[in-house]
Design a protein around this motif. Structure first.
Motif, PDB file in Angstrom:
ATOM      1  N   ARG A 139      36.105  60.142  44.762  1.00  0.00           N
ATOM      2  CA  ARG A 139      36.240  58.683  44.680  1.00  0.00           C
ATOM      3  C   ARG A 139      35.229  58.096  43.709  1.00  0.00           C
ATOM      4  O   ARG A 139      34.204  58.699  43.411  1.00  0.00           O
ATOM      5  CB  ARG A 139      36.081  58.030  46.052  1.00  0.00           C
TER       6      ARG A 139
ATOM      7  N   ILE B 151      33.214  54.411  43.320  1.00  0.00           N
ATOM      8  CA  ILE B 151      32.894  53.107  43.899  1.00  0.00           C
ATOM      9  C   ILE B 151      32.558  52.160  42.752  1.00  0.00           C
ATOM     10  O   ILE B 151      31.622  52.410  41.989  1.00  0.00           O
ATOM     11  CB  ILE B 151      31.716  53.190  44.890  1.00  0.00           C
TER      12      ILE B 151
ATOM     13  N   GLU C 131      40.327  52.048  36.934  1.00  0.00           N
ATOM     14  CA  GLU C 131      40.863  52.311  38.276  1.00  0.00           C
ATOM     15  C   GLU C 131      42.234  52.983  38.178  1.00  0.00           C
ATOM     16  O   GLU C 131      42.502  53.957  38.886  1.00  0.00           O
ATOM     17  CB  GLU C 131      40.985  51.009  39.069  1.00  0.00           C
TER      18      GLU C 131
ATOM     19  N   GLU D 225      40.375  58.527  44.270  1.00  0.00           N
ATOM     20  CA  GLU D 225      40.350  57.298  45.059  1.00  0.00           C
ATOM     21  C   GLU D 225      39.375  56.317  44.413  1.00  0.00           C
ATOM     22  O   GLU D 225      38.326  56.711  43.904  1.00  0.00           O
ATOM     23  CB  GLU D 225      39.870  57.664  46.471  1.00  0.00           C
ATOM     24  N   THR D 226      39.730  55.032  44.392  1.00  0.00           N
ATOM     25  CA  THR D 226      38.810  54.016  43.874  1.00  0.00           C
ATOM     26  C   THR D 226      38.571  52.983  44.959  1.00  0.00           C
ATOM     27  O   THR D 226      39.452  52.719  45.788  1.00  0.00           O
ATOM     28  CB  THR D 226      39.368  53.333  42.606  1.00  0.00           C
ATOM     29  N   GLU D 227      37.380  52.442  44.933  1.00  0.00           N
ATOM     30  CA  GLU D 227      36.994  51.473  45.955  1.00  0.00           C
ATOM     31  C   GLU D 227      36.136  50.395  45.309  1.00  0.00           C
ATOM     32  O   GLU D 227      35.170  50.705  44.620  1.00  0.00           O
ATOM     33  CB  GLU D 227      36.195  52.226  47.026  1.00  0.00           C
TER      34      GLU D 227
ATOM     35  N   ALA E  29      33.558  48.076  46.140  1.00  0.00           N
ATOM     36  CA  ALA E  29      32.652  47.915  47.267  1.00  0.00           C
ATOM     37  C   ALA E  29      31.223  47.966  46.768  1.00  0.00           C
ATOM     38  O   ALA E  29      30.979  48.177  45.586  1.00  0.00           O
ATOM     39  CB  ALA E  29      32.888  49.033  48.285  1.00  0.00           C
TER      40      ALA E  29
END
Length: 120
Positions: free
Chosen positions: A83, A85, A96, A105-107, A109
């Protein structure tokens, strides 16, 4: 579970969020790789230039603004983290989408918040 984390945009300046994140990650027991432009050390780990591709990274926590990310796309995507962040101010839809296309996975946050709430 300990998550090997690459801090992209690492800084030796103690007022920078990347510095705080690196320090807090280590305090929480997560191994880190500091990557930045200036030499130095954060949380006992030297800052390296974005050259060596690391193959065992769980998370890249991003502290580089969108204007300077494009030159890092290959480095980020070849690292193949589980991922990425996107900390506040680093959001970038293009990166992204490229990451998601590769199954990363991208977040959007804040690493510091995720750590403090036990969600990291």
């Amino acid at each position: 579970m300990k998550k090997k984390t690459l801090v992209l945009g690492a800084s030796t300046n103690p007022t920078r969020y990347s510095y705080l994140a690196a320090t807090r990650l280590v305090n929480y027991g997560h191994p880190i790789i500091n990557v930045g432009l200036k030499k130095g050390e954060v949380a006992g780990v030297s800052i390296e230039k974005p050259e060596t591709i690391h193959s065992d990274v769980d998370t890249i926590t991003l502290y580089v603004g969108p204007r300077h990310q494009e030159e890092l796309y290959d480095y980020i995507l070849k690292t193949k983290p589980k991922r990425i962040i996107f900390n506040p101010g680093t959001e970038n839809r293009e990166l992204e989408e490229k990451a998601n296309d590769l199954g990363i996975e991208t977040e959007r946050a804040c690493t510091l918040v995720l750590l403090s709430t036990g969600e990291y």
